[in-house]
Design a protein around this motif. Structure first.
Motif, PDB file in Angstrom:
ATOM      1  N   PRO A  21       0.726  -1.389   0.082  1.00 46.11           N
ATOM      2  CA  PRO A  21       0.131   0.179  -0.142  1.00 46.11           C
ATOM      3  C   PRO A  21       0.797   1.095   0.230  1.00 46.11           C
ATOM      4  CG  PRO A  21       0.644  -0.393   2.227  1.00 46.11           C
ATOM      5  CD  PRO A  21       0.742  -1.342   2.031  1.00 46.11           C
ATOM      6  N   ARG A  23       1.207   5.406   1.694  1.00 51.48           N
ATOM      7  CA  ARG A  23       0.624   5.883   3.325  1.00 51.48           C
ATOM      8  C   ARG A  23       0.504   7.246   3.150  1.00 51.48           C
ATOM      9  NH1 ARG A  23       3.622   2.893   8.984  1.00 51.48           N
ATOM     10  NH2 ARG A  23       2.829   1.721   8.504  1.00 51.48           N
ATOM     11  N   GLU A  24      -1.044   8.132   3.419  1.00 52.22           N
ATOM     12  CA  GLU A  24      -1.019   9.286   2.849  1.00 52.22           C
ATOM     13  C   GLU A  24      -1.058  10.253   4.003  1.00 52.22           C
ATOM     14  OE1 GLU A  24       0.250   9.702  -0.361  1.00 52.22           O
ATOM     15  OE2 GLU A  24       0.378   7.607  -0.678  1.00 52.22           O
ATOM     16  N   SER A  33      -4.827   5.060   4.335  1.00 45.57           N
ATOM     17  CA  SER A  33      -3.760   3.857   3.669  1.00 45.57           C
ATOM     18  C   SER A  33      -4.344   2.699   3.163  1.00 45.57           C
ATOM     19  CB  SER A  33      -2.727   3.178   4.204  1.00 45.57           C
ATOM     20  OG  SER A  33      -1.844   2.551   4.122  1.00 45.57           O
ATOM     21  N   ASN A  34      -4.581   1.815   2.987  1.00 47.67           N
ATOM     22  CA  ASN A  34      -5.626   1.084   2.173  1.00 47.67           C
ATOM     23  C   ASN A  34      -5.303  -0.997   2.989  1.00 47.67           C
ATOM     24  OD1 ASN A  34      -3.661  -0.537   0.256  1.00 47.67           O
ATOM     25  ND2 ASN A  34      -4.360   1.297  -0.756  1.00 47.67           N
ATOM     26  N   ALA A 102      -2.627   4.394  -2.549  1.00 42.68           N
ATOM     27  CA  ALA A 102      -3.653   5.110  -3.041  1.00 42.68           C
ATOM     28  C   ALA A 102      -4.132   6.482  -3.761  1.00 42.68           C
ATOM     29  CB  ALA A 102      -3.496   6.348  -1.408  1.00 42.68           C
ATOM     30  N   ARG A 105      -4.677  11.426  -1.438  1.00 42.29           N
ATOM     31  CA  ARG A 105      -4.280  12.398  -0.361  1.00 42.29           C
ATOM     32  C   ARG A 105      -4.897  13.483  -0.009  1.00 42.29           C
ATOM     33  NH1 ARG A 105      -0.644  13.876  -4.647  1.00 42.29           N
ATOM     34  NH2 ARG A 105      -0.436  15.930  -4.665  1.00 42.29           N
TER      35      ARG A 105
END
Ligand code: CTP
Ligand code: CA
Length: 225
Positions: A21, A23-24, A33-34, A102, A105
């Protein structure tokens, strides 16, 4: 397919794979995130290594360990992943985008932890750059393979992404099937390229990665002649 690995199907080639994934950041302690585990991308990295390639994994934050004898570049956000990808294009023959980037953001990441105040709050999101589409549009364009995670009309959406992002191949999986996909050790996919497609029934991500590397290598060799 097994003996393709013994003969070094990808010997002498540089393969770059995005995985996991992104990360934002919202603030220094929070992010968007996911659920991507990175397992599919990491399995492809190991399979490409076994086929004789020099492999670089550009990984988002995951729990699983990096495969042995694979270079691992650790990234956090979509923009990090794009920068790391572009930096490697000078020595990349095949680019495989398995990451779950992602799509958006937060427009700004707060420098300090955001304090709780009102009963509701709004976050403004902006679209992230598309890593694989940017790679496929670059003057140093490698042979480019994308993934497509869909919950419906898999073939229509996957073919649309193949064309729109100017990819050589796309690996589509139906993430609405509960027993496979994101955190599973198994996957089932259909690969689309040009006028063709090939489906792979459910199997371990390790076995599927070997099938995919075999198919990608075969297609890559066809484009080199
Ligand atoms: N991808 C990428 N950069 C992004 C978004 C996606 O490189 N910012 C790549 C993924 O790694 C994957 C492919 O694009 O190889 C398709 O990802 P997917 O999320 O299925 O497609 P999107 O274009 O983001 O469309 P949507 O999520 O709306 O279906
Ligand atoms: Ca997406």
């Amino acid at each position: 397919a097994a003996n393709l690995f013994e003969t070094g199907l990808l010997a002498g080639l540089e393969v770059v794979i995005t995985a996991g994934p992104t990360r934002e950041a919202i603030d220094p302690v929070r992010y968007i995130s996911n659920h991507s585990s990175g397992k599919m991308g990491y399995a492809i990295a190991a399979a490409a290594r076994d086929a004789g390639a020099r492999v670089t994994l550009i990984s988002g934050p995951v729990i699983i360990p990096a495969p042995e004898r694979v270079n691992c570049v650790r990234t956090e956000s979509a923009r990090d992943m794009l920068d790391a990808s572009l930096a490697l294009l000078g020595r990349c023959d095949i680019f495989i985008a398995a990451a779950a980037v992602a799509d958006y953001r937060p427009m700004t990441a707060a420098h300090q932890k955001i304090k709780k105040s009102a009963d509701s709050m709004e976050l403004t999101l902006v679209k992230n750059p598309d890593v694989v589409a940017t790679v496929a549009a670059h003057e140093l364009r490698p042979f480019t393979v994308g993934f497509a995670a869909e919950t419906q009309d898999v073939d229509v959406y996957a073919r649309d992404k193949l064309v729109r992002k100017n990819l050589d191949m796309i690996v589509a999986n139906d993430v609405s099937l509960s027993e496979i996909g994101f955190n599973s050790d198994q996957n089932a996919v259909t690969v689309f390229w040009a006028e063709n497609q090939q489906s792979f029934a459910q199997m371990s991500k390790q076995a599927l990665a070997r099938e995919l590397v075999g198919l990608i290598a075969h297609r890559y060799q066809q484009t080199q002649t």
